[in-house]
Design a protein around this motif. Structure first.
Motif, PDB file in Angstrom:
ATOM      1  N   GLU A  97       0.808  -1.220   0.000  1.00 37.85           N
ATOM      2  CA  GLU A  97       0.000   0.000   0.000  1.00 37.85           C
ATOM      3  C   GLU A  97       0.840   1.268   0.000  1.00 37.85           C
ATOM      4  OE1 GLU A  97      -3.231   0.064  -0.427  1.00 37.85           O
ATOM      5  OE2 GLU A  97      -3.233  -2.140  -0.531  1.00 37.85           O
ATOM      6  N   LYS A 107       0.358   7.228  -5.393  1.00 41.61           N
ATOM      7  CA  LYS A 107      -0.387   6.335  -4.518  1.00 41.61           C
ATOM      8  C   LYS A 107      -1.470   5.621  -5.311  1.00 41.61           C
ATOM      9  CE  LYS A 107       0.404   9.272  -0.465  1.00 41.61           C
ATOM     10  NZ  LYS A 107      -0.233  10.081   0.608  1.00 41.61           N
ATOM     11  N   LYS A 108      -1.903   4.491  -4.789  1.00 49.35           N
ATOM     12  CA  LYS A 108      -2.927   3.694  -5.456  1.00 49.35           C
ATOM     13  C   LYS A 108      -4.168   4.530  -5.749  1.00 49.35           C
ATOM     14  CE  LYS A 108      -5.302  -0.755  -4.946  1.00 49.35           C
ATOM     15  NZ  LYS A 108      -5.471  -1.947  -4.070  1.00 49.35           N
TER      16      LYS A 108
END
Length: 342
Positions: A62, A113-114
């Motif tokens: 993550e 970021k995702k």
């Protein structure tokens, strides 16, 4: 080459290449020592790391993108005057200073970021190798779908067993690796020493030959490249990829082709003077050896090698090998004594 000088009566001038002239030097007194074949711990460790890399596991994470991560991204790409190209779910290794797809692309992904989207523009350098792309700008829109991090297995006995080579311990794996590297180093040292000996013999020789021999060698090298690139469109595709003309490539090949011609002529003359020969049985054995190393087309290869031209090629190959081996024996002081067969 024939040039008509006069028609009535017919008078013409014929030009043809002279036979090569080779005068060998005093090669019997050449003395050289081969370099030792050594394998370092650093080389062994490098192979061990390569084995770990092959067994790496990529696990989803993550955290923001870092160099050495593997990302899954959606990409929209557009260059000036062209429509948008879209690519969904592409996996991309984030490697610093990577030129793929353009220099700087990986750097723009770092920190994402995702779920994040980024837009940026990149251009090929003005001095880029492919002139049609030099200075060309591309606009990108990238969405990050997933980030994966590489996990390497520990170097232990369990890892050694997992390779499935009948090796049970890490020490045995290192020993096997060292043996393989030593074999490669010895083969490389042997070839390097043979080349040094050949160059020493050539340096002592005086060689004169017609330029057409170099042109024929260049033609042969170009044919090799045509075969190598056949699946990509042959020589024409090769020239286009590297933005070169055939004449430019011929000039690049000329020094190496000239060297090969000279070495071939010197070795041929030496084989002639030393009366180095091979028997039909040796030719048969070499053909079987060459065919035995292939898994396909054995019957077809048998037909090719057992033609007059094929057997002559094998014969010349063996004579060259014997000649080089004889030179190595001379250089190391182990030459066959006069009166003994070569």
């Amino acid at each position: 080459q024939i040039e008509i000088l006069q028609v009535d009566p017919v008078v013409f001038k014929s030009t043809f290449p002279l036979r090569p002239q080779v005068e060998l030097g005093d090669h019997q007194h050449i003395r050289l020592a081969p370099e030792p074949a050594e394998v370092t711990e650093e080389e062994i460790n490098s192979v061990m790391e390569q084995l770990r890399e092959r067994r790496a596991v990529w696990a989803p994470v993550e955290h923001p993108v870092s160099f050495e991560d593997l990302v899954t991204i959606d990409i929209e790409e557009r260059s000036e005057g062209n429509s948008i190209n879209s690519y969904q779910g592409r996996q991309f290794p984030v490697i610093q200073d990577s030129p793929i797809p353009l220099p700087g692309f990986a750097e723009h992904l770092v920190g994402m970021k995702k779920g994040e989207e980024r837009e940026f523009s990149l251009s090929y350098p003005d001095n880029y190798e492919l002139k049609e792309l030099a200075g060309k700008q591309y606009n990108f829109k990238v969405k990050l779908i997933e980030v994966k991090e590489k996990h390497l297995p520990d170097l232990n006995d369990e890892f050694a067993k997992s390779l499935g080579q009948g090796i049970e311990t890490l020490d045995a794996l290192r020993e096997s690796t060292a043996t393989s590297l030593t074999n490669v180093a010895e083969e490389r040292a042997r070839r390097d020493f043979e080349q040094r000996v050949i160059e020493a013999v050539v340096d002592l020789a005086k060689v004169e030959f017609p330029p057409i021999l170099v042109e024929q060698e260049i033609d042969r090298l170009l044919s090799e490249r045509d075969r190598m690139f056949r699946r990509q469109g042959g020589l024409e595709s090769y020239l286009k990829t590297f933005n070169k003309t055939e004449e430019e490539v011929r000039e690049e090949l000329r020094p190496g082709a000239t060297e090969r011609v000279i070495q071939s002529l010197v070795l041929g003359k030496l084989a002639e003077e030393e009366k180095i020969e091979v028997s039909p049985a040796e030719i048969d054995a070499e053909i079987e050896k060459m065919i035995g190393s292939t898994e396909e087309n054995a019957e077809e290869l048998h037909k090719i090698f057992n033609t007059q031209q094929g057997r002559r090629w094998v014969e010349e190959r063996l004579i060259t090998q014997k000649t080089v081996q004889h030179l190595v024996e001379i250089a190391t002081g182990n030459a066959t004594k006069e009166g003994e067969s070569v």
